[in-house]
Design an enzyme around this catalytic site. Structure first.
Site, PDB file in Angstrom:
ATOM      1  CD  GLU A 178     -12.941   4.137   9.848  1.00  0.00           C
ATOM      2  OE1 GLU A 178     -12.522   3.576  10.893  1.00  0.00           O
ATOM      3  OE2 GLU A 178     -12.192   4.467   8.919  1.00  0.00           O
TER       4      GLU A 178
ATOM      5  CE  LYS B 260      -8.233   6.108   5.879  1.00  0.00           C
ATOM      6  NZ  LYS B 260      -9.109   5.155   5.186  1.00  0.00           N
TER       7      LYS B 260
ATOM      8  CB  SER C   1      -6.935  -0.765  10.946  1.00  0.00           C
ATOM      9  OG  SER C   1      -7.866  -1.274  10.020  1.00  0.00           O
TER      10      SER C   1
ATOM     11  N   GLY D 299      -5.228   5.534   8.349  1.00  0.00           N
ATOM     12  CA  GLY D 299      -4.040   5.002   7.681  1.00  0.00           C
ATOM     13  C   GLY D 299      -4.424   4.406   6.348  1.00  0.00           C
TER      14      GLY D 299
ATOM     15  CE  LYS E  48     -10.165  -1.573   7.419  1.00  0.00           C
ATOM     16  NZ  LYS E  48     -10.716  -0.359   6.780  1.00  0.00           N
TER      17      LYS E  48
ATOM     18  CG  ASP F  25     -13.393   1.087   8.396  1.00  0.00           C
ATOM     19  OD1 ASP F  25     -14.424   1.381   7.749  1.00  0.00           O
ATOM     20  OD2 ASP F  25     -12.259   1.507   8.083  1.00  0.00           O
TER      21      ASP F  25
ATOM     22  CG  ASP G 214     -12.186   6.567   5.935  1.00  0.00           C
ATOM     23  OD1 ASP G 214     -11.661   7.447   5.239  1.00  0.00           O
ATOM     24  OD2 ASP G 214     -11.667   5.430   6.051  1.00  0.00           O
TER      25      ASP G 214
ATOM     26  CE  LYS H  54     -10.327   1.005  10.651  1.00  0.00           C
ATOM     27  NZ  LYS H  54      -9.960   2.281  10.011  1.00  0.00           N
TER      28      LYS H  54
HETATM   29  O1  OSB Z   1     -10.795   2.462   5.643  1.00  0.00           O
HETATM   30  O2  OSB Z   1      -9.352   2.971   7.086  1.00  0.00           O
HETATM   31  C1  OSB Z   1      -9.644   2.401   6.025  1.00  0.00           C
HETATM   32  C2  OSB Z   1      -6.572   0.572   4.667  1.00  0.00           C
HETATM   33  C3  OSB Z   1      -6.744   0.746   3.326  1.00  0.00           C
HETATM   34  C4  OSB Z   1      -7.848   1.415   2.868  1.00  0.00           C
HETATM   35  C5  OSB Z   1      -8.800   1.902   3.777  1.00  0.00           C
HETATM   36  C6  OSB Z   1      -8.625   1.750   5.135  1.00  0.00           C
HETATM   37  C7  OSB Z   1      -7.513   1.038   5.582  1.00  0.00           C
HETATM   38  C8  OSB Z   1      -7.264   0.744   6.978  1.00  0.00           C
HETATM   39  C9  OSB Z   1      -5.842   0.434   7.356  1.00  0.00           C
HETATM   40  O3  OSB Z   1      -8.126   0.621   7.823  1.00  0.00           O
HETATM   41  C10 OSB Z   1      -5.248   1.432   8.248  1.00  0.00           C
HETATM   42  C11 OSB Z   1      -3.772   1.187   8.383  1.00  0.00           C
HETATM   43  O4  OSB Z   1      -3.408   0.391   9.244  1.00  0.00           O
HETATM   44  O5  OSB Z   1      -2.987   1.811   7.631  1.00  0.00           O
HETATM   45 MG    MG Z   2     -11.994   3.517   7.048  1.00  0.00          MG
END
Ligand code: OSB
Ligand code: MG
Length: 387
Positions: free
Chosen positions: A231, A280, A153, A308, A181, A206, A256, A179
């Protein structure tokens, strides 16, 4: 499925199969991130993390609470989790004889919500069970994969150039899915630039709830980027309007934030709010519910992947174990320790092969050792509760 039944049968009958919860230690560790992580809801430069350590008959097992520094991803944050864990959750477990992590949700049921706090203690008990039974955590959870596919991510970057550099680094490292953001103002031009430079990568985005239904026509034009999924584009607590959006776009929506439990998964998939689920373990309240969400998705023929939350090695190792279940068929956001930390708190640290795979440990427990001295140095507060 059969795997899990076998494991259940392995249990001895009688008191020797019970875990007596003698003491629970809470601690907060503060860990600077190797690189700031920006999402549509904010920037994280360092993590404040609540770790749980449970003691039973000289064995200790750990859990990590993934609640953030602020209640921006969900309504939990480390300080609410700390308070609830100390005053509500631990008193319900201390001195109890527990047979399995599966028994924990019922013990904590009276407390509504606070799923990330609950997950940390429940997962520690699953880990304890795996140590006492002498099986890997992956096997105990019903895992069948020997290796898991890894994705990354990538946070929002200050410039397109930086973004392209980041993507190039992760593609070169072998990650199987990238992915990105995104948020209004950091979407189409960025997707265009990345797609132009990397026409063949498996790419997703995402939004962390940054869009509204009014954006549907614009989001529909993103079909041209051939994204594996989008996402959580809409509200964090919605799946009704996600259904409306899914009808208007070809790209699959991945849910999510809005999936809190197996009933949400069922409702969302029946409605058609999305075609992929990010699981998660903290967001759904622990391994028991994570497995249940996995099973519901499987019954709909919907793939899941493991999300994550910028975890330390403890949560990361537990995510690897969960990702070994059969329906975790898409690469997750479970990536190498070094992407997050100068030094992780487990040994060895989590590494990813050049093919973008992580090997699932087969030894009893989480399969990565705790580095206690490092944890001690990072600890800013701690509390021990005993019966
Ligand atoms: O939405 O997946 C998410 C991190 C913090 C809060 C929300 C998200 C995320 C990530 C990071 O996308 C995923 C990672 O590399 O741990
Ligand atoms: Mg997410």
């Amino acid at each position: 499925m059969t795997e899990r039944k076998t494991n259940a049968r392995l249990r001895l009958s009688g008191s020797e199969s019970l875990m007596k919860i003698e003491a629970i230690h809470m601690r907060e560790v503060n860990m600077p991130l190797a690189h700031p992580f920006e999402t549509s809801f904010g920037v994280t430069t360092g993590r404040r993390i609540l770790l749980i350590e449970i003691e039973s008959e000289g064995v200790s097992a750990w859990g990590e609470c993934v609640a953030g520094e602020h209640p921006y991803f969900s309504d939990e944050m480390i300080d609410t989790a700390w308070h609830i864990t100390e005053t509500e959750l631990i008193p319900r477990l201390l001195g109890k004889n527990i047979e399995s992590g599966r028994d924990v949700p019922a013990l904590l049921e009276q407390v509504r919500g606070h799923r990330m706090a609950k997950a940390a203690v429940e997962n520690a008990i699953w880990e304890m069970d795996s140590l006492q039974q002498g099986v890997s955590l992956a096997k105990l959870l019903g895992g069948t994969r020997e290796v898991i596919p890894a994705g990354v991510s990538i946070g929002i970057q200050p410039t397109i150039e930086k973004q392209l550099e980041k993507v190039a680094t992760e593609v070169a490292a072998g990650y199987q899915r990238i992915k990105l953001k995104c948020k209004p103002g950091w979407d189409e031009h960025m997707f265009t630039a990345v797609r132009e430079k990397f026409p063949d990568i498996v790419m997703s985005c995402d939004a962390n709830s940054a869009y509204r239904l009014d954006d549907a026509d614009r989001i529909a034009t993103w079909d041209r980027f051939n994204l594996l999924m989008i996402e959580q584009p809409l509200w964090y607590d919605d799946f009704y309007f996600h259904k409306e959006l899914q009808k208007k776009i070809k790209t699959s929506i991945c849910l999510d934030e809005c999936i809190r439990n197996r009933r949400d998964a069922q409702a969302a998939l029946e409605l058609g709010s999305g075609r992929i689920i990010n699981i998660k373990v903290g967001r759904v309240g622990g391994f028991t519910e994570a497995i249940a969400v996995h099973d519901v998705a499987q019954s709909f023929g919907v793939p899941v992947w493991c999300g994550g939350m910028l975890e330390t090695g403890i949560g990361r190792a537990q995510n690897i174990a969960l990702s070994s279940l059969p329906n975790f068929s898409l690469p997750g956001d479970v990536s190498a320790s070094k992407r997050y930390w100068a030094e992780d708190i487990i040994e060895p640290e989590v590494t990813v092969s050049s093919k973008g795979e992580i090997v699932v440990p087969t030894v009893p427990g989480r399969g990565y050792e705790i580095v206690r001295e490092r944890i001690e140095k990072l600890t800013v507060r701690s509390r021990t509760l005993k019966k």
